[in-house]
Motif scaffolding. Structure first.
Motif, PDB file in Angstrom:
ATOM      1  N   VAL A 118      52.695  91.520  78.694  1.00 50.29           N
ATOM      2  CA  VAL A 118      53.168  90.939  77.261  1.00 50.29           C
ATOM      3  C   VAL A 118      54.546  90.906  77.202  1.00 50.29           C
ATOM      4  O   VAL A 118      55.094  89.798  76.643  1.00 50.29           O
ATOM      5  CB  VAL A 118      52.468  91.867  76.294  1.00 50.29           C
TER       6      VAL A 118
ATOM      7  N   ARG B 106      47.163  88.965  70.592  1.00 47.54           N
ATOM      8  CA  ARG B 106      47.693  88.209  71.388  1.00 47.54           C
ATOM      9  C   ARG B 106      48.296  87.240  70.750  1.00 47.54           C
ATOM     10  O   ARG B 106      49.536  86.624  71.069  1.00 47.54           O
ATOM     11  CB  ARG B 106      46.559  87.510  71.958  1.00 47.54           C
TER      12      ARG B 106
ATOM     13  N   PRO C 157      48.041  90.250  78.726  1.00 49.54           N
ATOM     14  CA  PRO C 157      47.195  89.655  77.800  1.00 49.54           C
ATOM     15  C   PRO C 157      45.778  89.903  77.420  1.00 49.54           C
ATOM     16  O   PRO C 157      45.202  90.132  76.279  1.00 49.54           O
ATOM     17  CB  PRO C 157      47.308  88.473  77.962  1.00 49.54           C
TER      18      PRO C 157
END
Ligand SMILES: Nc1ncnc2c1ncn2[C@@H]1O[C@H](COP(=O)(O)OP(=O)(O)OP(=O)(O)O)[C@@H](O)[C@H]1O
Ligand SMILES: [Mg+2]
Length: 254
Positions: free
Chosen positions: A103, A150, A142
């Motif tokens: 991420v 997300r 993710p």
């Protein structure tokens, strides 16, 4: 108020000959710095087309668009891609995060192109991740995040370059109503604490009610405008519903 976006008499045709669609029909409006604006209207009314010509994904047939006073028309493709990279942030319905990157790596992706040094990148990452409530998720991938997380990570990625204008097309489209509200509260925070200027397309009156102004499109024209002013979010929501009812068409009412 400094004007970030000016749309002046923009018309957009698709097709040629007898199958021409006038997707945008003489649209004019401005967005000032720090404004949070929504574009609503029935399916086919021209919302995505409008966003696409502002983001230079598509070109206008006539009229002119200025971002921070600079006209978009007549610019070469390499100037336009630099413009998209430096001035705009994009948030889509699908999060568009890359599954093979963490991420944190996803969020800092736009900075790689700018070749910032490591310390500065870390600082910027911390700034946006904190603002969007994803600081604890940075080393995950993710697929390990919820849909709402997300989408907040995607917002952080859109904001990390401090764009002049954030453009979103149905950002809550893939979210349930709880995560939609969380995302809209995040947008409000982005708008108020980071001073982001946001233009979002939505068909959802709840989403519209979080913004400061809603422009309603009908058949490629601005049909009506609702400004929040001092009204509560609930009153804004009611006003949006009544405009939608008057507008007709197949706009969803939730
Ligand atoms: N690439 C294209 N080629 C031809 N016609 C197009 C193209 N893109 C859009 N149109 C037409 O332009 C009009 C406006 O489309 P647009 O996608 O902007 O609508 P929208 O308001 O975003 O609708 P939705 O809510 O369904 O996403 C429609 O009549 C559509 O069929
Ligand atoms: Mg659309």
């Amino acid at each position: 108020m400094k004007e970030i976006l000016q749309v002046k008499h923009v018309t957009k045709y698709y097709g040629t000959g007898s199958v021409v669609t006038k997707a945008l029909n003489d649209i004019s409006f401005s967005v000032g710095q720090g404004e949070f604006t929504a574009i609503m209207g029935a399916s086919g009314s021209g919302k995505s087309t409008l966003l696409n010509v502002i983001s230079t994904i598509d070109r206008v047939s006539s009229g002119e668009i200025f971002v921070e006073g600079i006209p978009l028309s007549g610019q070469k493709e390499n100037r336009l891609s630099a413009f998209r990279r430096d001035k705009l942030g994009f948030i889509f319905q699908e999060y568009n995060l890359l599954d093979t990157l963490t991420v944190g790596e996803n969020i800092t992706l736009p900075l790689n192109l700018k070749k910032l040094d490591h310390q500065k990148t870390k600082r910027e990452l911390h700034r946006v991740a904190e603002a969007l409530g994803v600081l604890d998720q940075l080393s995950k991938f993710p697929y390990e995040l919820s849909g709402g997380q997300r989408q907040r990570a995607a917002c952080a990625r859109a904001l990390i370059t401090s764009p002049a204008l954030v453009l979103a097309d149905e950002p809550t489209g893939a979210l349930d109503s709880t995560n939609s509200r969380i995302l809209m509260e995040t947008f409000v925070r982005m708008n108020q604490t980071l001073g982001s200027t946001i233009l979002t397309v939505t068909h959802d009156a709840v989403v519209g009610s979080y913004t400061g102004r809603v422009l309603f499109l009908k058949d490629g024209k601005i049909w009506s405008e609702v400004v929040r002013g001092e009204r509560s979010r609930k009153a804004m929501y009611q006003e949006i519903l009544s405009v939608m009812a008057a507008l007709g068409g197949d706009t969803d009412v939730h």
